[in-house]
Design an enzyme around this catalytic site. Structure first.
Site, PDB file in Angstrom:
ATOM      1  CE1 TYR A  99      -1.492  -9.528 -49.679  1.00  0.00           C
ATOM      2  CE2 TYR A  99      -1.880  -9.473 -52.046  1.00  0.00           C
ATOM      3  CZ  TYR A  99      -1.841  -8.837 -50.829  1.00  0.00           C
ATOM      4  OH  TYR A  99      -2.153  -7.510 -50.744  1.00  0.00           O
ATOM      5  CB  SER A 143      -4.761 -10.040 -49.305  1.00  0.00           C
ATOM      6  OG  SER A 143      -5.504  -9.308 -48.351  1.00  0.00           O
TER       7      SER A 143
END
Length: 148
Positions: free
Chosen positions: A58, A25
């Site tokens: 993400y 991430s």
């Protein structure tokens, strides 16, 4: 028909840290997430201005007001602390949504604090030294006239 459009971007943010031994991430200051209309878990494309790397990951919310842009996991091989990056989120929209939607464009300073918010994906803030494609014909004309 559906189109994939730029939904939001954080432009020229400075990477504050990179941690290879993290589950993945990008950690983003919650204030920047709010300004760019990003949600935790939302997919983003990261473009490294310094080395040209592009990757998808993400978003994970970072501490509000911290200025954090943290590259986590394997992406730390590609993006290093101090690199300038653009975080781009895309949205899938129908024809009507495309016509009505205005993206969120967030320009930040060296500390990753928002300094300008807008909706034009090709805008370059005055005094930034950046060139916008909308200026190219003017720049080309200036170059030609200086050669004469």
């Amino acid at each position: 028909m559906f189109r994939t459009m730029m939904k939001s971007k954080i432009h020229r943010a400075t990477v504050t840290h990179a941690d290879l031994h993290y589950v993945g991430s990008v950690t983003v200051d919650q204030d920047l997430m709010d300004a760019a209309d990003l949600l935790e878990g939302e997919q983003v494309c990261i473009v490294d201005i310094d080395n040209g790397a592009r990757l998808e990951t993400y978003v994970i919310a970072g501490e509000r007001g911290s200025g954090v842009i943290g590259i986590n996991g394997a992406a730390a091989h590609l993006v290093k602390p101090g690199d300038l990056v653009i975080l781009i989120a895309y949205g899938v929209m129908n024809e009507q949504e495309v016509r009505d939607y205005e993206p969120r464009v967030v320009f930040v300073d060296a500390a990753n604090s928002p300094i300008e918010l807008g909706a034009d994906p090709a805008h370059a803030p005055e005094g930034s030294g950046l060139i916008t494609p909308r200026m190219l014909s003017t720049l080309d004309a200036e170059r030609e006239s200086s050669l004469v």
